[in-house]
Design an enzyme around this catalytic site. Structure first.
Site, PDB file in Angstrom:
ATOM      1  CD  GLU A 289      -0.729   7.818  34.980  1.00 24.04           C
ATOM      2  OE1 GLU A 289      -0.629   7.526  33.783  1.00 24.04           O
ATOM      3  OE2 GLU A 289      -0.212   8.820  35.499  1.00 24.04           O
TER       4      GLU A 289
ATOM      5  NE  ARG B 151      -6.171   3.346  22.922  1.00 26.47           N
ATOM      6  CZ  ARG B 151      -5.677   3.593  24.130  1.00 26.47           C
ATOM      7  NH1 ARG B 151      -4.585   3.012  24.545  1.00 26.47           N
ATOM      8  NH2 ARG B 151      -6.280   4.435  24.935  1.00 26.47           N
TER       9      ARG B 151
ATOM     10  CE  LYS C 144      -6.469   7.056  31.970  1.00 26.40           C
ATOM     11  NZ  LYS C 144      -5.816   6.324  33.055  1.00 26.40           N
TER      12      LYS C 144
END
Ligand code: ATP
Ligand code: MG
Length: 540
Positions: free
Chosen positions: A31, A256, A266
Site C-alpha cells: 500500500e 512476519r 509504517k
C-alpha cells in the site's frame, strides 16, 4: 525435482505435480502509504524469489484503495527500493485501475443476493458484530430487495450520500465463528482525492474485497501474505468464488519479520518522521530500505539475511545482530580498508626526511589484491587512545620507551611526548626505524601492535555520523522506548584518498568499523555514516 525449500514451496511442488496449477504467478502488493521497511524486504524476497524459482512472474501491484493515506512520493520510493534491493517486476499495476471492474463485481454480488446496502454507522456495525463468544445480530437493512440495493449502491457511487452514511456489506453469516465473515463491509463512502483517480470515485472497496479480486484479475496463482491475514482467508475465498473466479488464486500466509530494538509498522515509522524524531524516512536509523541504503547496508546483505531468516509459519523476533552479521560478512569481502583518526594527536617523526609514498593493501579479502599509496612524512596524526603515557596492564600500543608499527609504513620508536597544563598529551615524538616497512630487513622486529595514522599535511577533515538503535530493549510501548541521543556526530582526520570517494562507497576504517559515504558526498562535503562495528556478536 528441486529439494524442498520451505513449506510454501512444498505446497507449490505438490500442486504442480498434481496439475492443480500449471504456472506460478505471484505479486508484491504494497500500500503506498509509507516507505518500505526490512519486513517488506522479506516479503519481496519471498514473492520474487518463488516466481524466479518456478520460472513464473511477479507483479508489483500497488494496493491503492485507501486514498486518504496514500501518496505518489511513496509510490516512487517503493519502486526505487525494490530495484535497489535487486528485483525486477514483470508488470507495474495499480488496484485503482480495477475500480470499475471491482464495482461490477459488487453489482454482481448484489444481483445474486449476496450483498446489501446498510445504513448502520461504523459504530452500529461494530456493536452488532457480536464477540468471539457471542454471535452478531442481523442489520435491519439486511433484507433489502435486489432492486433497492442496486439503486442505493448506484447512488452511493453518484455521491448522493455523505461519507459514512451507508456501506455495502457482503451478506454472509452474522453468527459465523469467524468474525470476518459476519457481513463485512466491502465498500465505503469516502471523499478524498486519490493520487491516480482524482475525484472520480467517492466509494472505495475494502481490502478484503479488493485484494482477492486484484489477484484474480491478474491471474495470480499464489497470494503470499503475512499471518495476520490467516483469519481473513475464508473471506478471501468467499469473494473469489462468488465473483466467479474458480479455482482462482490461493492465499498462503507466512510469519512476519520482526527485529529487536526496532519496529516494523509504517504507521509508527510515519509518526517518527512527522514528529521530527528522525531525519525523514531515509534516516540511517530507520528500518526502511531507504534508511538502510543511506546507512550503507549492501542490498545483497539484506537478501542474504532474508534468506537466512527463512519462511516460517509462526511469528518470532530476530536479533539485530543477525542482520548486522550479514552486513559485516558482505563488507568484509567488498570494503577497502582505509585509515581514519577520530581523536587526533600529533605524532612527529624526528628523523623523517622528505615525504615518502607507502603502498598500502586495499583489501586482504579481495579476489585480486590492489594497493594505494599514502604519504609518510614528518608530521602525522594518530589516535589519542593509541598512546598511553602511563599504560594500563596489557596495553598493546605506543608507550614511553616502546615501539609500534604504523599500518602500511614503518615501525616507530618513542622519543618524547608533551602535555598541556591539565596533563593531556598534546603531541608525541618518535623516530622511525629504517627498512622496517614490510619486506625490509628490519620488518621482522617485534612490536606490540599496529595502529592507523594519517599525514597531517594531506589528510582531510571528515564528519562521522554514528548511530545507536532506534529503540531501547524491552517490550513496553514503543513511544516510551526511543533511545535518547541515538545519533552522534564526530569530526575526524582521514587519509587523502578519501577525498576521491563517491556517494555510497563503503569502507572499513581500520580498527574503527565500517562506514559509508553519504548520498551527498563530495565537493568538500566529506561525511560518512557508520554502517556497523567490527565485532560480530551473532551466533555466539
Ligand atoms: P505495515 O504494518 O508496516 O504498515 P503492511 O502490511 O500494512 O505493513 P503493506 O504495504 O500492506 O504493508 O504490505 C505489503 C506486503 O508486505 C504484504 O504482503 C505484507 O504482508 C508484507 N509485509 C509487511 N510487513 C511485513 C513484515 N514485517 N514481514 C514480512 N512481510 C511483511
Ligand atoms: Mg497494510
Amino acid at each position: 525435482m528441486e529439494g524442498s525449500g520451505n513449506f510454501i514451496e512444498d505446497i507449490i511442488d505438490d500442486e504442480l505435480a498434481r496439475g492443480a496449477v500449471t504456472e506460478v504467478a505471484t505479486r508484491f502488493p504494497p500500500e503506498p502509504n509509507g516507505y518500505l521497511h526490512i519486513g517488506h524486504a522479506k516479503a519481496i524476497c519471498i514473492d520474487f524469489g518463488i516466481a524466479a524459482k518456478y520460472g513464473g512472474r511477479c507483479n508489483l501491484r500497488y494496493d491503492d484503495t485507501n486514498p486518504s493515506k496514500e501518496d505518489v512520493e511513496y509510490v516512487n520510493s517503493i519502486k526505487r527500493d525494490i530495484e535497489w534491493l535487486g528485483f525486477k517486476w514483470d508488470a507495474e499495476l495499480y488496484a485503482s485501475d480495477y475500480f470499475e471492474r471491482m464495482y461490477d463485481c459488487a453489482v454482481s454480488l448484489i444481483k445474486k443476493g449476496l450483498a446489501y446496502v446498510c445504513d448502520y454507522s461504523a459504530e452500529e456495525i461494530r456493536q452488532s458484530r457480536g464477540t468471539l463468544t457471542s454471535p452478531g445480530t442481523d442489520s435491519p437493512y439486511r433484507n433489502r430487495s435486489v432492486e433497492e440495493n442496486l439503486t442505493l449502491f448506484k447512488q452511493m457511487r453518484e455521491g448522493k450520500f455523505a461519507d459514512g452514511e451507508k456501506t455495502l456489506r457482503a451478506k454472509i453469516d452474522m453468527s459465523s465463528p469467524n468474525i470476518n465473515m459476519r457481513d463485512p463491509v466491502i465498500y465505503r463512502i469516502l471523499r478524498a482525492t486519490h493520487h491516480r483517480t482524482g475525484d472520480k470515485w467517492c466509494i472505495y472497496p475494502m481490502y478484503d474485497f479488493a485484494h482477492p479480486l486484484e489477484d484474480a484479475f491478474e491471474g495470480i496463482t499464489y497470494s503470499l501474505c503475512t499471518l495476520e491475514f490467516e483469519d481473513h482467508r475464508p473471506l478471501y475465498d468467499w469473494v473469489k468464488v462468488n465473483c466467479g473466479f474458480v479455482p482462482g488464486p490461493r492465499q498462503i500466509e507466512f510469519a512476519r519479520l520482526n527485529i529487536k530494538r526496532t519496529i516494523m509498522s509504517k504507521r509508527y515509522l510515519k509518526k517518527l518522521v512527522d514528529e521530527g524524531r528522525v531525519d525523514g524516512w531515509s534516516d540511517p536509523r530507520m528500518p526502511t530500505l531507504s534508511g538502510m541504503r543511506e546507512r550503507g547496508y549492501p542490498p545483497e546483505a539484506i537478501r542474504a539475511f532474508c534468506a537466512a531468516a527463512g519462511v516460517a509459519k509462526s511469528n518470532g523476533e530476530t536479533e539485530v545482530a543477525m542482520l548486522e552479521h550479514f552486513v559485516r560478512d558482505s563488507l568484509n569481502k567488498s570494503a577497502d580498508r582505509v585509515m581514519v583518526v577520530k581523536d587526533p594527536i600529533k605524532l612527529n617523526i624526528v628523523n623523517a626526511a622528505a615525504d615518502e609514498e607507502c603502498l598500502v593493501e586495499n583489501n586482504p579479502n579481495a579476489d585480486e589484491v590492489t594497493y594505494r599509496s599514502v604519504t609518510f612524512g614528518k608530521e602525522l596524526y594518530i589516535d589519542r587512545s593509541d598512546f598511553a603515557a602511563d599504560p594500563p596492564p596489557k596495553y598493546k600500543r605506543l608507550v614511553p620507551g616502546g615501539t609500534v608499527r604504523l599500518k602500511g609504513a614503518y615501525i616507530v620508536k618513542y622519543v618524547s611526548h608533551e602535555c598541556d597544563a591539565d596533563g593531556n598529551v598534546t603531541e608525541v615524538s618518535c623516530e622511525y626505524i629504517p627498512d622496517s616497512k614490510s619486506g625490509g630487513v628490519n620488518a621482522g622486529m617485534k612490536v606490540k601492535g599496529v595502529i592507523q595514522w594519517v599525514n597531517a599535511k594531506d589528510s582531510i577533515d571528515v564528519t562521522l555520523n554514528e548511530y545507536d538503535y532506534l529503540l531501547l530493549d524491552g517490550d513496553g510501548d514503543f513511544n516510551d522506548r526511543l533511545t535518547p541521543d541515538s545519533k552522534k556526530v564526530y569530526s575526524a582526520k582521514a587519509e587523502a584518498s578519501l577525498a576521491l570517494a563517491k556517494p555510497y562507497d563503503r569502507f572499513q576504517f581500520i580498527r574503527m568499523g565500517y562506514y559509508s559515504a553519504v548520498g551527498s558526498y563530495g565537493e568538500g562535503r566529506y561525511e560518512f555514516n557508520m554502517v556497523t562495528g567490527l565485532k560480530d556478536s551473532y551466533g555466539k
